[in-house]
Design an enzyme around this catalytic site. Structure first.
Site, PDB file in Angstrom:
ATOM      1  CG  ASP A 175       4.581  -4.271   4.967  1.00  0.00           C
ATOM      2  OD1 ASP A 175       4.814  -4.199   3.755  1.00  0.00           O
ATOM      3  OD2 ASP A 175       3.761  -3.554   5.570  1.00  0.00           O
TER       4      ASP A 175
HETATM    5  N1  URA Z   1      -0.677  -3.643   3.748  1.00  0.00           N
HETATM    6  C1  URA Z   1       0.388  -3.300   4.484  1.00  0.00           C
HETATM    7  O1  URA Z   1       0.533  -2.174   4.897  1.00  0.00           O
HETATM    8  N2  URA Z   1       1.291  -4.233   4.756  1.00  0.00           N
HETATM    9  C2  URA Z   1       1.193  -5.516   4.346  1.00  0.00           C
HETATM   10  O2  URA Z   1       2.058  -6.335   4.626  1.00  0.00           O
HETATM   11  C3  URA Z   1       0.060  -5.849   3.576  1.00  0.00           C
HETATM   12  C4  URA Z   1      -0.858  -4.897   3.294  1.00  0.00           C
END
Ligand code: URA
Length: 233
Positions: free
Chosen positions: A104
């Site tokens: 993310d």
């Molecule tokens: N899980 C998440 O919620 N975000 C990420 O970036 C990676 C795994």
């Protein structure tokens, strides 16, 4: 058949503009004859291309490990946000690298890139069960019930079922989470399903790889040995 300039970029001779310059200055030969025309078509299987006399190998298989900072989205291009591609050093930007899975925008840590489509596919397949380890800071405190729920396989708030995962409480509002799949916002949603809102998330390991020696915002290419270990996963 492919263009000589593209072949040279793929071989790691330089960026497109550097390759243009290299061609201009007569440092490239095809089958022993100097060649300045980058648009010339060559057959990498038949023609021998050299730079200052050194043979060029064509597309090199590459795996790059990045320590991603917050604020960059995992995409190859985007009209408004900064992408992780902008963090790749110039000499790695034209080698067809694609991010392996996704972090993310606000998640930091270990993100792989490769130009090997087969490896990319294997690494993101939940069938392969490549463990990915995250460090999270979150609201609330994880307890044994949460640990057991993760181990059994959580059901997210929207009904999505998750594979068994490991939750290790580290202290007040801190946990380590190991998952073998990569659903959208997976760790944040898993923690939310147990009423622990994640406030900070970092991927610290993937398979046998860690962030050791790679500063935030920096990258390194994996060694041949490390690539072979990924192949064996
Ligand atoms: N899980 C998440 O919620 N975000 C990420 O970036 C990676 C795994």
């Amino acid at each position: 058949m492919e263009r000589l300039d593209k072949f040279l970029c793929d071989s790691g001779a330089g960026t497109r503009s550097q390759v243009k310059q290299i061609l201009k200055t007569g440092r490239i030969s095809v089958d022993g004859k100097p060649e300045k025309d980058g648009s010339r078509k060559i057959d990498p299987g038949r023609n021998q291309v050299t730079l200052d006399g050194t043979p060029m190998g064509g597309k090199r298989r590459l795996v790059v490990l990045m320590n991603k900072p917050a604020g960059f989205i995992t995409a190859t291009e985007d009209p408004s946000d900064k992408t992780v591609m902008e963090l790749l050093p110039e000499e790695l930007r034209h080698l067809d690298l694609k991010p392996v899975g996704r972090l993310d925008k606000e998640t930091e840590g270990l993100l792989l890139f490769t130009n090997d489509g087969g490896l990319l596919h294997r690494l993101i397949s939940p069938k392969k069960e490549v463990p990915k380890v995250y460090y999270a800071r979150h609201e609330g405190q994880a307890d044994q019930e949460d640990v057991d729920a993760f181990a059994q396989g959580l059901t997210l708030r929207d009904g999505t079922r998750c594979l068994s995962a490991r939750l290790t409480p580290l202290g007040q509002g801190e946990s380590e989470i190991t998952v073998c799949e990569g659903k959208y916002h997976q760790v944040r949603r898993m923690m939310a399903s147990r009423n622990m809102t994640v406030t900070y998330l970092e991927r610290i390991r993937e398979g046998g790889l860690s962030l050791e020696g790679v500063e935030r915002g920096q990258c390194r290419c994996l060694t041949e040995e490390e690539m072979q270990e990924l192949d064996a996963l």
